[in-house]
Design a protein around this motif. Structure first.
Motif, short mmCIF file in Angstrom:
data_model
loop_
_atom_site.label_atom_id
_atom_site.label_comp_id
_atom_site.label_asym_id
_atom_site.label_seq_id
_atom_site.Cartn_x
_atom_site.Cartn_y
_atom_site.Cartn_z
N SER A 2 0.84 -1.19 0.00
CA SER A 2 0.00 0.00 0.00
C SER A 2 0.87 1.25 0.00
O SER A 2 0.38 2.35 -0.01
N ASP A 3 2.17 1.02 -0.01
CA ASP A 3 3.10 2.15 -0.04
C ASP A 3 3.07 2.79 -1.41
O ASP A 3 3.62 2.27 -2.37
N GLU B 190 17.63 -5.19 0.97
CA GLU B 190 17.80 -4.15 1.99
C GLU B 190 19.13 -4.32 2.71
O GLU B 190 19.88 -3.37 2.92
N ARG B 193 21.96 -3.02 0.83
CA ARG B 193 22.07 -1.56 0.83
C ARG B 193 22.77 -1.08 2.08
O ARG B 193 23.61 -0.18 2.06
N ILE B 194 22.42 -1.72 3.19
CA ILE B 194 23.08 -1.35 4.44
C ILE B 194 24.56 -1.73 4.39
O ILE B 194 25.41 -1.00 4.89
N ASP B 195 24.83 -2.86 3.74
CA ASP B 195 26.21 -3.30 3.68
C ASP B 195 27.06 -2.43 2.77
O ASP B 195 28.24 -2.69 2.57
N GLY B 196 26.44 -1.43 2.18
CA GLY B 196 27.23 -0.47 1.44
C GLY B 196 27.35 -0.77 -0.03
O GLY B 196 28.22 -0.24 -0.70
N ALA B 197 26.47 -1.64 -0.56
CA ALA B 197 26.57 -1.95 -1.97
C ALA B 197 26.00 -0.81 -2.80
O ALA B 197 24.93 -0.30 -2.50
N LYS E 11 5.64 8.75 10.22
CA LYS E 11 5.54 7.70 9.20
C LYS E 11 4.12 7.18 9.10
O LYS E 11 3.47 6.87 10.10
N TYR E 13 1.71 4.44 6.61
CA TYR E 13 1.57 3.54 5.47
C TYR E 13 0.19 3.80 4.88
O TYR E 13 -0.80 3.45 5.49
N GLY E 14 0.15 4.43 3.73
CA GLY E 14 -1.16 4.79 3.19
C GLY E 14 -1.87 5.65 4.20
O GLY E 14 -1.36 6.68 4.64
N ARG E 47 14.32 1.56 10.88
CA ARG E 47 14.44 1.46 9.42
C ARG E 47 14.45 2.82 8.75
O ARG E 47 15.09 3.00 7.70
N ALA E 50 17.85 3.95 9.12
CA ALA E 50 18.76 3.24 8.22
C ALA E 50 18.60 3.69 6.77
O ALA E 50 19.47 3.46 5.94
N GLY E 51 17.45 4.29 6.47
CA GLY E 51 17.22 4.70 5.09
C GLY E 51 16.47 3.67 4.29
O GLY E 51 16.41 3.74 3.08
N LEU E 52 15.88 2.70 4.98
CA LEU E 52 15.13 1.66 4.27
C LEU E 52 13.65 2.02 4.13
O LEU E 52 12.95 1.42 3.34
N GLU E 53 13.18 2.94 4.95
CA GLU E 53 11.81 3.43 4.77
C GLU E 53 11.91 4.92 4.50
O GLU E 53 12.75 5.60 5.09
N THR E 54 11.06 5.42 3.63
CA THR E 54 11.02 6.86 3.44
C THR E 54 10.32 7.50 4.63
O THR E 54 9.52 6.86 5.31
N GLU E 71 21.29 7.67 0.50
CA GLU E 71 21.19 6.23 0.38
C GLU E 71 21.70 5.58 1.68
O GLU E 71 22.60 6.15 2.33
N PRO E 72 21.18 4.41 2.02
CA PRO E 72 21.66 3.76 3.24
C PRO E 72 23.19 3.64 3.27
O PRO E 72 23.82 3.87 4.29
N LYS E 73 23.76 3.30 2.11
CA LYS E 73 25.21 3.05 2.13
C LYS E 73 26.00 4.31 2.44
O LYS E 73 27.16 4.24 2.82
N MET E 79 23.71 -2.85 10.29
CA MET E 79 22.40 -3.15 10.88
C MET E 79 22.18 -4.65 10.99
O MET E 79 22.58 -5.43 10.13
N PHE E 81 19.10 -7.22 11.11
CA PHE E 81 17.68 -7.20 10.81
C PHE E 81 16.89 -8.14 11.71
O PHE E 81 17.38 -9.21 12.06
#
Ligand code: ATP
Ligand code: ATP
Ligand code: MG
Ligand code: MG
Lengths: 290, 304, 360, 422, 360
Positions: A2-3, B190, B193-197, E11, E13-14, E47, E50-54, E71-73, E79, E81
């Protein structure tokens, strides 16, 4: 899912996209455009963009569908409508059958360890290699003299299913491998028998693969010419056969050809639009820890 | 991994419909065809009326320069189109596996070429390659360049056929790679991405290896199909000029319908089949060997 | 509910033997907890019982019936998976009702059951979401709910609470305990958490490295561990081990070590007389040490750290080379860095053979 | 019902016939209702692209009970069908007084066509002769004529070519004097098309593929001359000629990018249709130029009754009706190609299609033996085609090319047993 | 190491708002623990960092630099998970070394680091396996190892110990605590386990339903929770809550309720004077009740269950309608079913507003 936020991209990306789209769709657009031109315009030296659009080519192609008599059409093939129905039935039925049967086989090949699994999957592939041109005569002979199903839609469906099966099996195998086995275990614990596990859990999860396979299967069944031409009789003939048969060597009327080409292309295009929607991102997200 | 206690019959039940259909409608005709390759058979005869000639068809083929030429053309054609298509198709899939607006429409647009009937594709390209009214020469001319003999020169004709095939079949690779990409585990992506790729590193280290099973299958299927391309070339060049684009399946088809030599056509198909088999088995066993080696290394690592 | 018997069951993956042949009998209607450190084979045992792994040897019996050839669905089991294994394409409600729908239960009954379980698990508002839209703990609760709605004869739980917070975990534990008491089902519960094991289990099976170390009631395990491993695993903070030597002196048996001399109670020293070994390991629970020196034999320990846990604090102290944990009330003022005398409740001392780790 | 006479027993029968998608058969479709009205016999038509039709027929004719009561066949199928004994010998129908129309006037049928299409078993096996008999009747047959641009020829004072020298001169002169225009548009695409184009010149230049003993003589001087002629024509032709099939060649002519077109008469109708052609009214037609001799091609279709047909007698009646004077004229008036001399002389037809007279004249020189219709022809034809394409595009030497063809043809013929009696 | 600041970060979601806008500042080099019940938004917060969620709103700063577009990197993070997220096609060794290989670290250094971390995590023998061949806890350790080999500025941990057994967890906790003390990194640690939170955190952030309830040192949270939620969440077994009413009598403030009357200590009652509310909730930690009635105000409770935990037992007792947990030494003999008098340590009583839950 839903994002609904979208990633921002840089302009170069969009420029590249546009270029690619033009390359992919350009020839088709050109076909569409040409289908609205008279042959005189097509052959003239003037720029290809300025012309008087006309529906005459479509009138010619679809003359038996028209409620009026198109003045310029002096001979009209009355079988296009029947062929359309045949094509639809044959392609849809064979697509569904191929997917169901192929999927089951692929599943068995992936999940169960039994005698000769490798052999089965290899010979499956081998069968895909046989060119239809060669199968033509044996198939005709067998269908006519032994099975006696020549000229029926069922007969054509049978060849298409057989022809497409190896492909579907192979392609789905690689998708099924990606379904977490834990989900199947969970379903078995929930009391599902092998068939229920398959239909209720595995099948919905390989939708992207199924959609891809469906697109290909439908495409083959819809466009196939050689075998259909040999097997179909007047009543079970499909659209490509009808179209090819109405082309003469005496004048290539590019306009009419492009118009019929467009007509032939429309159903698979619609099918693609429907099916490719199923290719969704991240089907298995959140299912298991891994 | 493997499930326990599965009813012994279950796999066979799952396989039965497919096996039955393939046996009846594929294997049987193929057997027929293999038998036919030992016959002098013309299509106006029933198979029973044809004469048995042993290996004659095969022997003839080996000394048939036209056949050998088209064998070579076929290999060249398949190798070129498949590598180009794999490259572009996988590249496109990687490029378009993003969350941007209108993506599903784009994806569909890219699939379209594949959906057009091969006959129509042939006609369409033939029109575009048309020496005077075709869009390519027209554009070249209006830009003041020399026109190109697209279909009337051997090498150009080969290139033209390759271009048309690439146009039509890149989507095949594209759509399968995309489907594969999209069923990859998101969490691994994911993590990388964290690992810096970087984007490239993600592709090389995570996406491609994980897509590999699908890619290999795709490659094989496409390779096989490239050996079977028929209608497009038939319409575009009919194998010409000379034999420059006469690929094997075209030759087979002509042998069957123009030369009316079903036996020889069957023998040719068998050559093609053997070639493809070698390729497939090669790839298959290479894979197996890699797996086995990995397993052995692991076992060895465990022992010490 | 069947009595479950493992008879010489074993499991190898290829050449790796993860479970050597073992026997185990679970009584009808019993709540059994498999507990042990990570990777010891708990999940594997459970999965063999469920029918998800083949046996490499032996047989499992339900009452007298061998079942290793039966399909999971024919074993009348419900299971919670360690890694959730939720159906990603179904909503939570559908996930939970899947088994019931397969069994063609009436619709109203399904709804009622799902609602009840969802409420119990605090996931009622999430019923229309898909698994991808849940947090880790929520997913785990759904996995739990999927098993609980069912009416199976045996319930299998593979670490069902590991992702839940203490409060929720407490609540779930209580619910499970109630289930244990009110319904007559077999429950087999895998956990690495000895607190869970102690509170839930009628019988606890302690595993390590694929071997069953001991089985018994919580109290048996706590009070009479058969070896050092069990003693160390059960109880939190875990037991302190200090090497020492048995010394007979003055008609009593003592244990001497680096920085301490402790007298043994009579019943313990009586047992020591039969023993050849003199090199032993002394086991002392953190709760067997008290700041109230009047209550036990004195021992001097250097306090290294004081970990604040709320009402209690855990003191990390040093005795010779070994770390010794001491549990105290947070109210007792102990300063890190100081050397302090503690009382050892000598009746709680345990003595282990230093070489074999067996309790003497 | 009201249908009397010979047709009465068959009124109400439905015939299924298989014909190609071809202008002539489109014309036939328009006259069929008249047949039904007259006879009470219904006709269902299955129209297919002609090469596909041939494939389908090949399969269809092997069945025990065929779907088709009458088929139209491509001329080179004659050898295959007759050889496989799949066509009815028509003698027994013409002998049957109940079926045979006394006013049929078989002498009026164009003899070159009959020889080429209908008869088998005589000379060389595929030509008429004492041992030959009739298996089909020409219907929709064609010969070759030279179509040229009257206006262009006039403008530059070029004479209409009477012989090959003039033809080749004109062909190469035009591109020089008229910018952007090719001399003559010709088929040249690899395969059947190139072969066809080559053979078109071979006969007038005095050549043959085989001598009377089946020895390939295609590589003699005449053959080389024909190949050179074709090469000249293609080189001086419009851009991209090397890949032309008949349709492209015709299109090039009708769109005004070439000044001459020498091919089947069937194309004429298209050139005169203003909706498809830019040159309508500007085209003149002349006989196929003379080389060492005159000899225009013969080709097109014939109609026959398959051995496995269900309604053979009614089918014969249809066949007879279609090729009767009346039927032939009706079809011709609708744009079909006549099969009878009398039709070409018909005033009404000449009024409607002024070029008919020339075509009728051309028929006198129609050469039924311009290509051998024998079972091995398909393979040899294809070989000529690809080799000729190499001559046209890759600069292969004609003599060398034809020597190769001859050698390979010899092998093929030998294998097929043609030298058994030598 | 940067100072991390959340500024009005939110944050959704919808249409589901899971985190309303909040502020949070994590000091440079600090070990911050996010703790809260399942589904409260801990992982989401991590997250986003970390940059994994906007972000749906607000901005995150590293020192002064806004990073939400990075970017996360480019954020210099490592991290762990919650769902492991291991690379299924790589061996454990490859999984762990991936980041280092990307960073082109020298081979020997990579090997050395991987070996060291693997040993610390007890997974050295598994280095050549693929993730699918590991047990749940082993996978979690690999996930942990993958982060620990790295040399990032900020470490993010999402419930990294939930699948480990007590002993291993204790060991890991100790390792983390050591890292906390020896290296100067930011660490943000998500857990639902308040014991972990208490032992590890320099600062603890307690979240509930997407809202930050309180932040502070472990001791602050235990001793002065701002509301009932925090009080109940921190401490194990958790605090007992009983409804009551403030009554002034005899110059003292009492709290009366169903079945009990307790006097308040002076400093507490002093605070009560300023308060309007009379309807309150009394908070009593299980450790604030003792069997030694001489040590506090007497209260009569009916013992329902006695849960044996080893050295301690937890008594579940009933006071009016409410369950009250009492922590006792297992040695004190209390029989289930009996009614017993306990002493309440009145200085440890907490009083909450019944309506708002705020501590008074
Ligand atoms: N994709 C999504 N769509 C809708 N809601 C979501 C989505 N992802 C998470 N949520 C909701 O957001 C809330 C916070 O989730 P989050 O994963 O941060 O919880 P958490 O605090 O980590 O919990 P746990 O301890 O159980 O892992 C949860 O209620 C969850 O249901
Ligand atoms: N497919 C496999 N191949 C090889 N070894 C395996 C495989 N699956 C599990 N193992 C090994 O078997 C042992 C037992 O695994 P199991 O999953 O039963 O552990 P567990 O007791 O459940 O641990 P945890 O508490 O960490 O989940 C582990 O050491 C694991 O590495
Ligand atoms: Mg496990
Ligand atoms: Mg979480």
């Amino acid at each position: 899912m839903s994002d609904k936020t979208y990633d921002k991209q840089n302009p170069a990306f969009y420029a590249l996209l546009v270029a690619l789209v033009v390359m992919a769709v350009g020839p088709i657009a050109m076909m569409l455009m040409t289908s609205f031109k008279l042959n005189v315009d097509i052959m003239s030296d003037t720029s290809s963009l300025i012309f008087m659009p006309t529906l005459r080519n479509y009138e010619t192609a679809l003359c038996d569908f028209l409620w009026y008599e198109a003045a310029h059409v002096d001979y009209c093939d009355k079988t296009f409508g029947r062929a359309l129905v045949n094509s639809l039935i044959i392609s849809l039925v064979s697509t569904v059958l191929t997917l169901v049967i192929g999927c089951m086989a692929a599943y068995a090949l992936v999940r169960f360890r039994f005698m000769g699994r490798d052999t089965v999957s290899l010979s499956t592939l081998a069968m895909r290699m046989v060119p239809p041109a060669v199968l033509l005569v044996p198939v005709f002979g067998i269908w006519t003299f032994q099975f006696q199903i020549d000229g029926t839609r069922a007969g054509i469906i049978l060849v298409y299913v057989a022809m497409n099966l190896p492909f579907v099996i192979w392609i789905l195998q690689s998708f099924i491998v990606q379904v977490p086995i834990q989900l199947e275990e969970a379903a078995r614990m929930d009391g599902a028998g092998p068939f229920q596990v398959f239909f209720l859990v595995v099948l919905p999860l390989i939708k992207p693969g199924l959609a891809a396979a469906a697109i290909f299967t439908f495409r083959v069944a819809w466009n196939e010419f050689l075998l259909a031409n040999a097997l179909a009789d007047r009543n079970s003939r499909t659209v490509p056969v009808t179209i090819v048969n109405s082309m003469t060597e005496f004048d290539i009327d590019w306009g009419v050809i492009m118009a019929t080409g467009m007509l032939l292309a429309i159903p698979p295009i619609i099918f693609t639009f429907v099916a490719s929607r199923q290719i969704i991102t991240g089907m298995t997200a959140g299912a298991v820890k891994g | 991994m493997q499930s326990a206690n599965v009813n012994r019959l279950t796999p066979y039940l799952f396989l039965a419909p497919a096996a039955l259909i393939m046996a009846v409608a594929l294997l049987y005709p193929i057997g027929y065809m293999i038998y036919a390759s030992f016959l002098d058979w013309n299509p106006s005869q029933r198979i029973g009326e044809a004469d048995f000639v042993g290996l004659r068809n095969y022997v003839n083929l080996l000394s048939d320069a036209a056949f050998l030429e088209s064998f070579w053309v076929t290999i060249k054609f398949a190798a070129i189109v498949v590598s180009v298509e794999m490259f572009i198709g996988v590249g496109l899939a990687l490029l378009l596996d993003r969350n941007i607006r209108g993506m599903s429409l784009l994806r569909t647009l890219f699939i379209l070429p594949m959906m057009i009937a091969p006959i129509v594709v042939g006609l369409m390209w033939r029109y575009m390659y048309h020496p005077t009214v075709g869009i390519f020469n027209r554009t070249l001319k209006s830009l003041g360049f020399e026109t190109v003999p697209w279909l009337s020169d051997g090498s150009w004709a080969f290139a033209s056929v390759v271009i048309a095939d690439v146009w039509q079949w890149t989507p095949f690779i594209f759509i399968l790679s995309l489907a594969a990409l999209q069923s990859l585990p998101q969490s691994a992506m994911e993590a990388s991405r964290i690992d810096g790729a970087t984007g490239w590193q993600q592709i090389i280290h995570i996406k491609l290896p994980l897509m590999m099973p699908v890619l290999i299958v795709t490659l094989l299927l496409r390779l096989i199909d490239a050996f079977k391309v028929l209608e497009v070339i038939l319409v575009l060049t009919n194998g010409g000029p000379g034999l420059s684009t006469e690929i094997l399946s075209l030759r087979i088809s002509r042998t069957a319908s123009e030369f009316r030599e079903l036996g020889e056509a069957a023998a040719m198909s068998n050559f093609l089949l053997i070639l493809l088999m070698l390729l497939t088995f090669g790839m298959f066993f290479y894979n197996k060997a890699v797996e086995v080696r990995a397993a052995r290394l692991r076992a060895a690592a465990e022992e010490d | 509910m069947p009595k479950i018997t493992f008879d010489q069951v074993a499991k190898s993956y290829g050449s790796v033997e993860v479970l050597p042949p073992f026997d185990l009998a679970l009584d009808d209607g019993e709540f059994t907890v498999l507990v042990g450190p990570s990777g010891c084979g708990k999940s594997t045992t459970l999965r063999m019982l469920a029918g998800l792994e083949t046996l490499s040897g032996g047989e499992i019996f339900f009452d007298e019936k061998p079942i290793s050839k039966l399909e999971p669905k024919d074993r009348d089991l419900a299971m919670v998976f360690q890694d959730y294994a939720l159906y990603p394409h179904m909503t939570i409600a559908k996930n939970m009702s899947f088994a019931l729908r397969l069994a063609r239960a009436p619709k109203s009954e399904i709804e009622e059951k799902v609602r009840r379980v969802a409420e119990m698990l605090n996931i009622a508002p999430l019923l229309d979401r898909k698994p991808a839209e849940l947090s880790g703990g929520q997913r785990q609760r759904v996995a739990m709910g999927r098993a609980l709605v069912r009416d199976a004869g045996t319930f299998l739980f593979d670490e069902p609470l590991s992702n839940l917070d203490a409060k929720l975990r407490g609540k779930m534990r209580a619910e499970l305990a109630e289930m244990r008491d009110t319904i007559d089902k077999n429950m087999v519960y895998v956990t690495h958490d000895q607190v869970e094991a102690m509170t839930l289990g009628d019988r606890i099976v302690v595993m390590s490295d694929g071997l069953i170390q001991q089985q018994g009631t919580p109290e048996e395990l706590f009070k009479s561990p058969v070896n050092k491993f069990v003693a160390g695993f059960i109880g939190s903070p875990s037991m302190n081990f200090i090497d020492g030597e048995l010394v007979d002196d003055d008609g009593k048996t003592w244990v001497h070590g680096d920085g301490f001399k402790l007298p043994l109670d009579l019943d313990i020293s009586a047992r020591m007389n039969d023993v050849q070994t003199r090199a032993v390991t002394v086991g002392l629970r953190p709760s067997s040490l008290t700041t109230d020196i009047s209550r036990g034999a004195p021992i001097e320990l250097k306090v290294v750290v004081s970990e604040y846990l709320g009402a209690q604090s855990v003191l990390v102290t040093r005795c010779g080379g070994a770390d010794v944990l001491v549990e105290t009330q947070s109210t007792s003022p102990v300063r890190a860095g100081s050397v302090q005398t503690f009382g050892v409740l000598t009746n709680e001392i345990m003595i282990f053979d230093k070489a074999s780790g067996l309790r003497l | 019902d009201g249908h009397g006479g010979p047709y009465a027993p068959y009124a109400g029968t439905t015939l299924v016939i298989n014909v190609p998608a071809h202008p002539h058969y489109n014309a036939m479709m328009k006259v069929l209702p008249e047949f039904t009205k007259e006879t009470g016999i219904e006709v269902e038509v299955d129209q297919l692209q002609y090469l596909k039709m041939r494939e389908r027929q090949t399969l269809e004719l092997t069945k025990d009970e065929g779907d088709y009561d009458m088929i139209a066949y491509v001329v080179f199928s004659k050898a295959d069908y007759v050889f496989a004994d799949q066509l009815e010998n028509l003698a027994k129908y013409f002998m049957n007084p109940k079926l045979s129309d006394p006013n049929y006037d078989a002498e009026d049928l164009i003899d070159g066509y009959v020889a080429n299409i209908g008869v088998a078993g005589g000379k060389k096996g595929y030509l008429p002769g004492q041992t030959g008999s009739l298996f089909g009747i020409p219907y929709g047959s064609e010969t070759s004529v030279l179509a040229y641009r009257k206006d262009i020829f006039e403008k530059h004072g070029i004479d209409v070519p009477q012989n090959y020298d003039q033809l080749l001169d004109a062909a190469c002169k035009i591109p020089e004097v008229e910018e952007g225009m090719g001399g003559m548009a010709s088929r040249a695409a690899s395969g059947h098309q190139a072969s066809h184009a080559f053979l078109l010149h071979l006969a007038p230049l005095g050549g043959r593929v085989f001598d009377d003993n089946w020895n390939p003589i295609i590589n003699n001087e005449a053959g080389v001359a024909a190949a050179n002629a074709l090469k000249t024509i293609v080189d001086c032709g419009p851009e991209g000629s090397q890949t032309f099939g008949p349709a492209e060649a015709a299109a090039s002519f009708s769109q005004g990018t070439s000044a001459m077109f020498m091919d089947s008469i069937a194309f004429a109708a298209g050139f005169e249709d203003p909706s498809k052609s830019k040159v309508a009214g500007k085209v003149g037609y002349a006989l196929h130029p003379e080389g060492v001799r005159r000899g225009s091609q013969t080709g097109g279709f014939g109609i026959a009754i398959p051995k496995n047909a269900q309604n053979k007698e009614a089918a014969f009646l249809l066949m007879q009706w279609l090729t009767s004077k009346k039927g032939d004229l009706m079809a011709a008036m609708n744009g079909g190609n006549p099969s009878r001399f009398s039709t070409y002389q018909d005033a009404g037809l000449n009024a409607k299609y002024p070029y008919s007279a020339t075509f009728g004249e051309a028929l006198k020189y129609a050469d039924p033996d311009w290509r051998p219709i024998i079972p091995t022809w398909g393979k040899i034809n294809a070989d000529i085609g690809t080799t000729m394409s190499q001559v046209l595009t890759e600069g292969l030497d004609p003599q060398e090319a034809l020597d190769g063809v001859a050698a390979r043809a010899k092998d093929i013929m030998s294998e097929a047993g043609y030298y058994t009696w030598q």
